[in-house]
Design a protein around this motif. Structure first.
Motif, mmCIF file in Angstrom:
data_model
loop_
_atom_site.group_PDB
_atom_site.id
_atom_site.type_symbol
_atom_site.label_atom_id
_atom_site.label_comp_id
_atom_site.label_asym_id
_atom_site.label_seq_id
_atom_site.Cartn_x
_atom_site.Cartn_y
_atom_site.Cartn_z
ATOM 1 N N UNK A 199 0.982 -1.676 -0.145
ATOM 2 C CA UNK A 199 -0.197 0.053 0.135
ATOM 3 C C UNK A 199 1.175 1.351 0.175
ATOM 4 N N UNK A 200 1.637 0.928 0.532
ATOM 5 C CA UNK A 200 2.844 2.642 1.270
ATOM 6 C C UNK A 200 3.449 2.804 -0.551
ATOM 7 N N UNK A 201 3.769 1.408 -1.054
ATOM 8 C CA UNK A 201 4.527 1.633 -2.508
ATOM 9 C C UNK A 201 3.515 1.394 -4.037
ATOM 10 N N UNK A 202 2.435 1.498 -3.533
ATOM 11 C CA UNK A 202 1.667 2.406 -4.696
ATOM 12 C C UNK A 202 1.099 3.080 -4.004
ATOM 13 N N UNK A 203 0.742 4.469 -2.821
ATOM 14 C CA UNK A 203 -0.160 5.670 -2.362
ATOM 15 C C UNK A 203 1.273 6.592 -2.763
ATOM 16 N N UNK A 204 2.802 5.813 -2.506
ATOM 17 C CA UNK A 204 3.405 6.530 -2.380
ATOM 18 C C UNK A 204 4.762 6.839 -3.383
ATOM 19 N N UNK A 205 4.808 6.590 -4.771
ATOM 20 C CA UNK A 205 5.692 5.783 -5.813
ATOM 21 C C UNK A 205 7.085 6.136 -5.875
ATOM 22 N N UNK A 206 8.127 7.123 -4.476
ATOM 23 C CA UNK A 206 9.151 7.475 -4.193
ATOM 24 C C UNK A 206 9.843 6.293 -4.190
ATOM 25 N N UNK A 207 11.080 6.578 -4.816
ATOM 26 C CA UNK A 207 12.490 5.709 -3.954
ATOM 27 C C UNK A 207 12.668 5.440 -2.952
ATOM 28 N N UNK A 208 12.543 6.421 -2.184
ATOM 29 C CA UNK A 208 12.414 5.974 -0.456
ATOM 30 C C UNK A 208 11.614 5.370 -0.027
ATOM 31 N N UNK A 209 10.236 5.534 0.232
ATOM 32 C CA UNK A 209 9.055 5.605 0.006
ATOM 33 C C UNK A 209 8.983 3.930 -0.819
ATOM 34 N N UNK A 210 8.941 3.794 -1.363
ATOM 35 C CA UNK A 210 9.066 2.271 -2.707
ATOM 36 C C UNK A 210 9.811 1.330 -1.941
ATOM 37 N N UNK A 211 10.993 2.120 -1.626
ATOM 38 C CA UNK A 211 12.226 0.731 -0.184
ATOM 39 C C UNK A 211 12.115 0.451 0.728
ATOM 40 N N UNK A 212 11.305 1.496 1.410
ATOM 41 C CA UNK A 212 10.573 1.319 2.390
ATOM 42 C C UNK A 212 9.743 0.035 1.965
ATOM 43 N N UNK A 213 8.457 0.520 1.878
ATOM 44 C CA UNK A 213 7.729 -0.669 0.896
ATOM 45 C C UNK A 213 8.075 -1.993 0.867
ATOM 46 N N UNK A 214 9.194 -1.768 -0.382
ATOM 47 C CA UNK A 214 9.127 -2.974 -0.099
ATOM 48 C C UNK A 214 9.777 -3.917 0.696
ATOM 49 N N UNK A 215 10.965 -3.314 1.444
ATOM 50 C CA UNK A 215 11.164 -3.667 2.727
ATOM 51 C C UNK A 215 10.384 -4.648 3.897
ATOM 52 N N UNK A 216 9.395 -3.783 3.841
ATOM 53 C CA UNK A 216 8.219 -4.015 4.598
ATOM 54 C C UNK A 216 7.575 -5.534 4.304
ATOM 55 N N UNK A 217 7.450 -5.541 2.898
ATOM 56 C CA UNK A 217 6.900 -7.191 1.694
ATOM 57 C C UNK A 217 7.809 -8.046 2.018
ATOM 58 N N UNK A 218 9.383 -7.864 2.260
ATOM 59 C CA UNK A 218 9.903 -9.269 1.877
ATOM 60 C C UNK A 218 9.856 -9.724 3.929
ATOM 61 N N UNK A 219 10.179 -8.442 4.515
ATOM 62 C CA UNK A 219 9.870 -9.317 6.390
ATOM 63 C C UNK A 219 8.702 -9.864 6.117
ATOM 64 N N UNK A 220 7.060 -8.953 5.689
ATOM 65 C CA UNK A 220 6.088 -10.405 5.901
ATOM 66 C C UNK A 220 6.173 -11.110 5.372
ATOM 67 N N UNK A 221 6.936 -11.634 3.814
ATOM 68 C CA UNK A 221 7.104 -12.761 3.276
ATOM 69 C C UNK A 221 7.916 -13.807 4.199
ATOM 70 N N UNK A 222 8.796 -13.779 4.557
ATOM 71 C CA UNK A 222 9.324 -14.053 5.232
ATOM 72 C C UNK A 222 9.344 -15.166 5.930
ATOM 73 N N UNK A 223 8.721 -14.975 7.114
ATOM 74 C CA UNK A 223 8.460 -16.168 7.212
ATOM 75 C C UNK A 223 6.944 -17.296 7.029
#
Length: 382
Positions: free
Chosen positions: A281-305
Protein backbone atom coordinates in the motif's frame (compact mmCIF):
# COMPACT_ATOMS: atom_id res chain seq x y z
CA UNK A 1 28.91 -28.64 20.02
CA UNK A 2 26.30 -31.13 21.18
CA UNK A 3 25.11 -33.82 18.79
CA UNK A 4 21.86 -31.88 18.33
CA UNK A 5 23.76 -28.72 17.40
CA UNK A 6 25.84 -30.76 14.94
CA UNK A 7 22.67 -32.12 13.37
CA UNK A 8 21.34 -28.60 12.99
CA UNK A 9 24.60 -27.34 11.47
CA UNK A 10 24.81 -30.29 9.09
CA UNK A 11 21.23 -29.82 7.90
CA UNK A 12 21.77 -26.08 7.54
CA UNK A 13 24.76 -26.75 5.28
CA UNK A 14 22.54 -28.93 3.06
CA UNK A 15 19.93 -26.16 2.81
CA UNK A 16 22.84 -23.93 1.76
CA UNK A 17 23.90 -26.56 -0.81
CA UNK A 18 20.43 -26.59 -2.36
CA UNK A 19 20.31 -22.81 -2.52
CA UNK A 20 23.74 -22.33 -4.03
CA UNK A 21 23.14 -24.98 -6.72
CA UNK A 22 19.91 -23.32 -7.81
CA UNK A 23 21.39 -19.80 -7.73
CA UNK A 24 24.45 -20.95 -9.70
CA UNK A 25 22.23 -22.23 -12.50
CA UNK A 26 20.19 -19.02 -12.48
CA UNK A 27 23.28 -16.80 -12.60
CA UNK A 28 24.36 -18.28 -15.96
CA UNK A 29 20.98 -18.33 -17.75
CA UNK A 30 22.08 -15.43 -20.04
CA UNK A 31 25.11 -17.51 -21.09
CA UNK A 32 22.85 -20.45 -21.90
CA UNK A 33 20.70 -18.15 -24.04
CA UNK A 34 23.76 -16.94 -25.97
CA UNK A 35 25.25 -20.44 -26.34
CA UNK A 36 22.14 -21.84 -28.02
CA UNK A 37 21.06 -18.61 -29.73
CA UNK A 38 17.66 -18.58 -28.04
CA UNK A 39 15.14 -15.79 -28.46
CA UNK A 40 13.31 -14.49 -25.38
CA UNK A 41 10.29 -16.68 -26.11
CA UNK A 42 12.48 -19.75 -26.70
CA UNK A 43 14.31 -19.08 -23.45
CA UNK A 44 10.98 -18.71 -21.67
CA UNK A 45 9.92 -22.10 -23.05
CA UNK A 46 13.18 -23.65 -21.83
CA UNK A 47 12.77 -22.12 -18.37
CA UNK A 48 9.26 -23.57 -18.20
CA UNK A 49 10.93 -26.98 -17.94
CA UNK A 50 12.05 -26.15 -14.40
CA UNK A 51 8.58 -25.64 -12.84
CA UNK A 52 7.20 -28.56 -14.88
CA UNK A 53 9.88 -30.81 -13.41
CA UNK A 54 9.22 -29.38 -9.96
CA UNK A 55 5.48 -30.03 -10.25
CA UNK A 56 5.99 -33.61 -11.44
CA UNK A 57 8.32 -34.26 -8.49
CA UNK A 58 5.94 -33.01 -5.77
CA UNK A 59 3.87 -36.21 -5.31
CA UNK A 60 6.94 -38.35 -5.98
CA UNK A 61 8.87 -36.51 -3.25
CA UNK A 62 6.12 -37.02 -0.68
CA UNK A 63 5.93 -40.73 -1.48
CA UNK A 64 9.72 -41.23 -1.49
CA UNK A 65 10.22 -39.45 1.83
CA UNK A 66 7.38 -41.44 3.39
CA UNK A 67 8.71 -44.78 2.08
CA UNK A 68 12.46 -44.37 2.41
CA UNK A 69 12.91 -41.52 4.92
CA UNK A 70 14.12 -37.97 4.32
CA UNK A 71 17.81 -38.81 4.87
CA UNK A 72 18.01 -41.14 1.86
CA UNK A 73 16.10 -38.72 -0.37
CA UNK A 74 18.31 -35.78 0.69
CA UNK A 75 21.48 -37.70 -0.19
CA UNK A 76 20.08 -38.89 -3.52
CA UNK A 77 18.93 -35.33 -4.30
CA UNK A 78 22.34 -33.89 -3.44
CA UNK A 79 24.04 -36.43 -5.72
CA UNK A 80 21.52 -35.53 -8.42
CA UNK A 81 22.45 -31.85 -8.09
CA UNK A 82 26.16 -32.75 -8.39
CA UNK A 83 25.46 -34.64 -11.62
CA UNK A 84 22.81 -32.56 -13.37
CA UNK A 85 24.18 -29.08 -12.62
CA UNK A 86 27.38 -29.73 -14.64
CA UNK A 87 25.29 -31.57 -17.27
CA UNK A 88 23.50 -28.29 -17.95
CA UNK A 89 26.87 -26.76 -18.79
CA UNK A 90 28.03 -29.73 -20.86
CA UNK A 91 24.77 -30.08 -22.85
CA UNK A 92 25.66 -29.80 -26.53
CA UNK A 93 22.16 -29.40 -27.95
CA UNK A 94 18.85 -27.92 -26.91
CA UNK A 95 17.28 -31.40 -27.15
CA UNK A 96 19.61 -32.59 -24.42
CA UNK A 97 19.34 -29.40 -22.38
CA UNK A 98 15.53 -29.44 -22.04
CA UNK A 99 15.24 -32.84 -20.28
CA UNK A 100 18.29 -32.02 -18.13
CA UNK A 101 16.65 -28.78 -16.96
CA UNK A 102 13.42 -30.67 -16.22
CA UNK A 103 15.31 -33.25 -14.17
CA UNK A 104 17.13 -30.43 -12.40
CA UNK A 105 13.72 -29.00 -11.45
CA UNK A 106 12.59 -32.41 -10.18
CA UNK A 107 15.69 -32.69 -8.01
CA UNK A 108 14.98 -29.23 -6.59
CA UNK A 109 11.61 -30.32 -5.24
CA UNK A 110 12.91 -33.68 -4.00
CA UNK A 111 15.41 -31.65 -1.97
CA UNK A 112 12.74 -29.17 -0.87
CA UNK A 113 10.40 -31.80 0.60
CA UNK A 114 13.10 -34.03 2.08
CA UNK A 115 15.10 -31.15 3.62
CA UNK A 116 12.01 -29.66 5.23
CA UNK A 117 10.87 -33.05 6.51
CA UNK A 118 14.30 -33.55 8.08
CA UNK A 119 14.13 -30.01 9.48
CA UNK A 120 10.81 -30.83 11.19
CA UNK A 121 12.43 -33.85 12.85
CA UNK A 122 15.29 -31.69 14.15
CA UNK A 123 12.82 -28.98 15.19
CA UNK A 124 10.90 -31.55 17.25
CA UNK A 125 14.16 -32.51 18.99
CA UNK A 126 14.75 -28.85 19.87
CA UNK A 127 11.18 -28.41 21.07
CA UNK A 128 10.94 -24.96 19.53
CA UNK A 129 10.71 -23.34 16.11
CA UNK A 130 13.97 -23.39 14.11
CA UNK A 131 12.68 -23.89 10.55
CA UNK A 132 13.05 -20.21 9.61
CA UNK A 133 16.82 -20.27 10.11
CA UNK A 134 17.15 -23.11 7.59
CA UNK A 135 15.18 -21.13 5.01
CA UNK A 136 17.38 -18.14 5.84
CA UNK A 137 20.43 -20.20 4.92
CA UNK A 138 18.79 -21.10 1.59
CA UNK A 139 18.25 -17.39 0.90
CA UNK A 140 21.82 -16.58 1.95
CA UNK A 141 23.03 -19.26 -0.44
CA UNK A 142 21.07 -17.50 -3.19
CA UNK A 143 23.10 -14.33 -2.61
CA UNK A 144 26.32 -16.34 -2.43
CA UNK A 145 25.55 -18.24 -5.63
CA UNK A 146 24.73 -15.03 -7.47
CA UNK A 147 27.99 -13.48 -6.22
CA UNK A 148 30.08 -16.47 -7.28
CA UNK A 149 28.32 -16.43 -10.64
CA UNK A 150 29.19 -12.75 -11.10
CA UNK A 151 32.86 -13.51 -10.36
CA UNK A 152 32.88 -16.45 -12.78
CA UNK A 153 31.35 -14.28 -15.50
CA UNK A 154 33.93 -11.55 -14.82
CA UNK A 155 36.74 -14.12 -15.10
CA UNK A 156 35.16 -15.48 -18.30
CA UNK A 157 34.84 -19.00 -16.85
CA UNK A 158 32.58 -21.25 -18.92
CA UNK A 159 29.36 -22.36 -17.14
CA UNK A 160 30.41 -26.03 -17.28
CA UNK A 161 33.56 -25.33 -15.20
CA UNK A 162 31.68 -22.97 -12.90
CA UNK A 163 29.13 -25.73 -12.25
CA UNK A 164 31.88 -28.30 -11.64
CA UNK A 165 33.32 -26.05 -8.93
CA UNK A 166 29.89 -25.82 -7.27
CA UNK A 167 29.49 -29.60 -7.51
CA UNK A 168 32.86 -29.99 -5.80
CA UNK A 169 31.69 -27.74 -2.96
CA UNK A 170 28.46 -29.75 -2.76
CA UNK A 171 30.42 -33.02 -2.52
CA UNK A 172 32.44 -31.71 0.43
CA UNK A 173 29.26 -30.59 2.20
CA UNK A 174 27.63 -34.01 1.73
CA UNK A 175 30.69 -35.89 2.95
CA UNK A 176 30.81 -33.84 6.16
CA UNK A 177 27.05 -33.56 6.79
CA UNK A 178 25.65 -37.00 5.90
CA UNK A 179 26.69 -38.66 9.18
CA UNK A 180 24.62 -36.23 11.26
CA UNK A 181 21.30 -36.53 9.42
CA UNK A 182 18.40 -38.00 11.38
CA UNK A 183 17.17 -41.48 10.50
CA UNK A 184 13.59 -40.70 11.43
CA UNK A 185 10.97 -43.28 12.29
CA UNK A 186 8.62 -43.25 9.32
CA UNK A 187 5.01 -42.56 10.26
CA UNK A 188 2.37 -45.09 9.22
CA UNK A 189 -0.04 -42.29 8.35
CA UNK A 190 -1.10 -41.63 4.78
CA UNK A 191 1.42 -43.19 2.41
CA UNK A 192 1.35 -43.29 -1.37
CA UNK A 193 1.19 -40.58 -3.97
CA UNK A 194 -0.58 -37.34 -3.06
CA UNK A 195 -3.93 -37.93 -4.74
CA UNK A 196 -6.34 -37.84 -1.80
CA UNK A 197 -8.21 -34.82 -0.47
CA UNK A 198 -6.26 -32.77 2.11
CA UNK A 199 -7.79 -32.35 5.56
CA UNK A 200 -9.07 -28.99 6.86
CA UNK A 201 -5.71 -28.05 8.41
CA UNK A 202 -3.73 -28.66 5.23
CA UNK A 203 -6.31 -26.87 3.07
CA UNK A 204 -6.15 -23.83 5.34
CA UNK A 205 -2.37 -23.71 5.65
CA UNK A 206 -2.10 -24.52 1.93
CA UNK A 207 -4.24 -21.45 1.19
CA UNK A 208 -1.98 -19.31 3.37
CA UNK A 209 1.13 -20.71 1.66
CA UNK A 210 -0.53 -20.17 -1.77
CA UNK A 211 -1.05 -16.46 -1.04
CA UNK A 212 2.46 -16.19 0.42
CA UNK A 213 4.06 -17.76 -2.65
CA UNK A 214 1.87 -15.65 -4.94
CA UNK A 215 3.26 -12.56 -3.20
CA UNK A 216 6.82 -13.87 -3.26
CA UNK A 217 6.71 -14.84 -6.93
CA UNK A 218 5.30 -11.46 -7.93
CA UNK A 219 7.99 -9.62 -6.02
CA UNK A 220 10.72 -11.76 -7.58
CA UNK A 221 9.54 -11.08 -11.13
CA UNK A 222 8.06 -7.57 -10.95
CA UNK A 223 10.13 -5.60 -8.41
CA UNK A 224 12.56 -4.28 -11.02
CA UNK A 225 9.78 -3.48 -13.48
CA UNK A 226 7.85 -1.58 -10.80
CA UNK A 227 10.87 0.52 -9.85
CA UNK A 228 11.61 1.23 -13.52
CA UNK A 229 8.12 2.08 -14.78
CA UNK A 230 6.21 3.32 -11.73
CA UNK A 231 8.85 4.67 -9.37
CA UNK A 232 10.82 5.86 -12.43
CA UNK A 233 14.09 5.55 -10.59
CA UNK A 234 17.37 6.22 -12.37
CA UNK A 235 18.60 3.22 -14.42
CA UNK A 236 21.51 2.37 -12.11
CA UNK A 237 19.13 1.86 -9.17
CA UNK A 238 16.42 -0.23 -10.86
CA UNK A 239 17.48 -3.29 -8.84
CA UNK A 240 17.01 -1.43 -5.53
CA UNK A 241 13.48 -2.73 -5.05
CA UNK A 242 14.47 -6.36 -5.66
CA UNK A 243 17.54 -6.11 -3.43
CA UNK A 244 15.60 -4.48 -0.59
CA UNK A 245 12.89 -7.14 -0.81
CA UNK A 246 15.36 -10.04 -0.97
CA UNK A 247 17.55 -8.64 1.80
CA UNK A 248 14.57 -8.17 4.12
CA UNK A 249 13.23 -11.64 3.33
CA UNK A 250 16.59 -13.33 3.97
CA UNK A 251 17.32 -11.45 7.20
CA UNK A 252 13.70 -11.86 8.34
CA UNK A 253 14.04 -15.63 8.17
CA UNK A 254 16.93 -15.56 10.62
CA UNK A 255 14.82 -13.77 13.26
CA UNK A 256 11.47 -15.42 12.50
CA UNK A 257 12.16 -18.40 14.76
CA UNK A 258 12.72 -16.22 17.80
CA UNK A 259 9.54 -14.27 17.09
CA UNK A 260 7.55 -17.46 16.41
CA UNK A 261 8.70 -19.03 19.67
CA UNK A 262 7.70 -15.91 21.57
CA UNK A 263 4.39 -14.99 19.95
CA UNK A 264 3.18 -18.23 18.33
CA UNK A 265 2.79 -19.39 14.72
CA UNK A 266 -0.66 -17.91 14.10
CA UNK A 267 0.33 -14.48 15.42
CA UNK A 268 3.34 -14.44 13.09
CA UNK A 269 1.18 -15.42 10.09
CA UNK A 270 -1.28 -12.61 10.90
CA UNK A 271 1.55 -10.10 11.25
CA UNK A 272 3.13 -11.32 8.00
CA UNK A 273 -0.07 -10.66 6.06
CA UNK A 274 -0.40 -7.17 7.55
CA UNK A 275 3.22 -6.34 6.64
CA UNK A 276 2.65 -7.42 3.02
CA UNK A 277 -0.53 -5.34 2.85
CA UNK A 278 1.05 -2.23 4.43
CA UNK A 279 4.26 -2.47 2.41
CA UNK A 280 2.50 -2.69 -0.93
CA UNK A 281 0.00 0.00 0.00
CA UNK A 282 2.86 2.38 0.84
CA UNK A 283 4.56 1.52 -2.47
CA UNK A 284 1.36 2.13 -4.47
CA UNK A 285 0.22 5.33 -2.73
CA UNK A 286 3.70 6.88 -2.53
CA UNK A 287 5.66 5.59 -5.58
CA UNK A 288 8.87 7.46 -4.73
CA UNK A 289 12.30 5.82 -4.32
CA UNK A 290 12.39 6.23 -0.53
CA UNK A 291 8.82 5.15 0.25
CA UNK A 292 8.76 2.36 -2.34
CA UNK A 293 12.00 0.96 -0.90
CA UNK A 294 10.54 1.08 2.61
CA UNK A 295 7.41 -0.62 1.29
CA UNK A 296 9.39 -3.40 -0.38
CA UNK A 297 11.37 -3.92 2.84
CA UNK A 298 8.09 -4.41 4.71
CA UNK A 299 6.90 -6.90 2.08
CA UNK A 300 10.18 -8.82 2.38
CA UNK A 301 9.81 -9.06 6.16
CA UNK A 302 6.18 -10.10 5.66
CA UNK A 303 6.99 -12.89 3.19
CA UNK A 304 9.95 -14.17 5.23
CA UNK A 305 8.07 -16.31 7.76
CA UNK A 306 5.11 -17.57 5.74
CA UNK A 307 6.61 -20.67 4.12
CA UNK A 308 8.72 -21.79 7.14
CA UNK A 309 5.73 -21.40 9.48
CA UNK A 310 3.35 -23.03 6.98
CA UNK A 311 5.65 -26.03 6.59
CA UNK A 312 6.04 -26.27 10.36
CA UNK A 313 2.25 -26.34 10.79
CA UNK A 314 1.75 -28.82 7.92
CA UNK A 315 4.30 -31.22 9.39
CA UNK A 316 2.11 -31.56 12.48
CA UNK A 317 -0.86 -32.97 10.58
CA UNK A 318 -2.50 -35.84 12.46
CA UNK A 319 -3.67 -37.58 9.29
CA UNK A 320 -0.55 -37.53 7.10
CA UNK A 321 3.14 -38.23 7.51
CA UNK A 322 5.32 -35.08 7.39
CA UNK A 323 6.62 -35.83 3.89
CA UNK A 324 3.12 -36.30 2.46
CA UNK A 325 1.76 -33.25 4.32
CA UNK A 326 4.60 -31.05 3.05
CA UNK A 327 4.05 -32.30 -0.50
CA UNK A 328 0.35 -31.40 -0.31
CA UNK A 329 1.03 -27.87 0.97
CA UNK A 330 3.90 -27.41 -1.50
CA UNK A 331 1.64 -28.45 -4.38
CA UNK A 332 -1.03 -25.93 -3.39
CA UNK A 333 1.47 -23.12 -2.78
CA UNK A 334 3.40 -23.87 -5.96
CA UNK A 335 0.43 -22.81 -8.07
CA UNK A 336 0.55 -19.43 -6.34
CA UNK A 337 4.19 -19.05 -7.39
CA UNK A 338 3.33 -20.03 -10.97
CA UNK A 339 0.11 -18.07 -11.47
CA UNK A 340 0.95 -14.88 -9.57
CA UNK A 341 3.52 -13.28 -11.93
CA UNK A 342 1.50 -13.72 -15.16
CA UNK A 343 -1.65 -12.55 -13.36
CA UNK A 344 0.17 -9.33 -12.43
CA UNK A 345 1.04 -8.86 -16.11
CA UNK A 346 -2.55 -9.33 -17.28
CA UNK A 347 -3.93 -6.88 -14.72
CA UNK A 348 -1.17 -4.37 -15.54
CA UNK A 349 -2.19 -4.52 -19.22
CA UNK A 350 -5.88 -4.06 -18.40
CA UNK A 351 -5.49 -1.40 -15.70
CA UNK A 352 -2.00 -0.48 -14.45
CA UNK A 353 0.98 -1.98 -12.66
CA UNK A 354 -0.03 -0.15 -9.49
CA UNK A 355 -3.48 -1.74 -9.67
CA UNK A 356 -1.90 -5.17 -10.00
CA UNK A 357 0.23 -4.53 -6.90
CA UNK A 358 -2.97 -3.74 -5.01
CA UNK A 359 -3.96 -7.35 -5.76
CA UNK A 360 -0.87 -8.61 -3.91
CA UNK A 361 -1.76 -6.30 -1.02
CA UNK A 362 -5.19 -7.96 -0.88
CA UNK A 363 -3.43 -11.35 -0.85
CA UNK A 364 -1.62 -10.16 2.28
CA UNK A 365 -4.93 -9.38 3.95
CA UNK A 366 -6.12 -12.83 2.88
CA UNK A 367 -3.24 -14.41 4.80
CA UNK A 368 -4.21 -12.51 7.95
CA UNK A 369 -7.86 -13.48 7.50
CA UNK A 370 -7.12 -17.19 6.98
CA UNK A 371 -4.98 -17.19 10.14
CA UNK A 372 -7.74 -15.49 12.16
CA UNK A 373 -11.01 -17.33 11.44
CA UNK A 374 -12.28 -20.74 12.60
CA UNK A 375 -9.25 -21.31 14.78
CA UNK A 376 -10.40 -24.82 15.74
CA UNK A 377 -8.67 -25.94 12.51
CA UNK A 378 -5.30 -25.00 14.05
CA UNK A 379 -5.87 -26.87 17.32
CA UNK A 380 -2.62 -27.76 19.13
CA UNK A 381 -0.24 -26.35 16.49
CA UNK A 382 1.17 -23.45 18.58
Amino acid sequence: MTILQKRRAALGSLFFLAGICFASWASRIPDVQVKFGLSESQLGTLLLGLPIGSLVALPLAGWAVHKYGSRIVILLGAIGYMIFLPLIGFSSSIWLLVPVVMLFGMIGNLMNISLNTQALAVEDMYGRSILGSFHGLWSLAGFSGAGIGAVMIYLDVLPRYHYLVISGIALLIVIVAQGYLVKENKSQAGGGFVMKKPDALLLRIGGIAFLGMLSEGCMFDWSGVYFKKVVEIQPGLVALGYVSFMGAMASGRFVSDRLTNRFGRLSILRLSGILIFMGLLVSVIFPTPIYATIGFLLVGFGVASIIPVSYSVAGRSKLYSPGIALAIVSTISFFGFLTGPPLIGYIADLLSLQASFVLIAVAGLGITLLASIRLDVFKNID
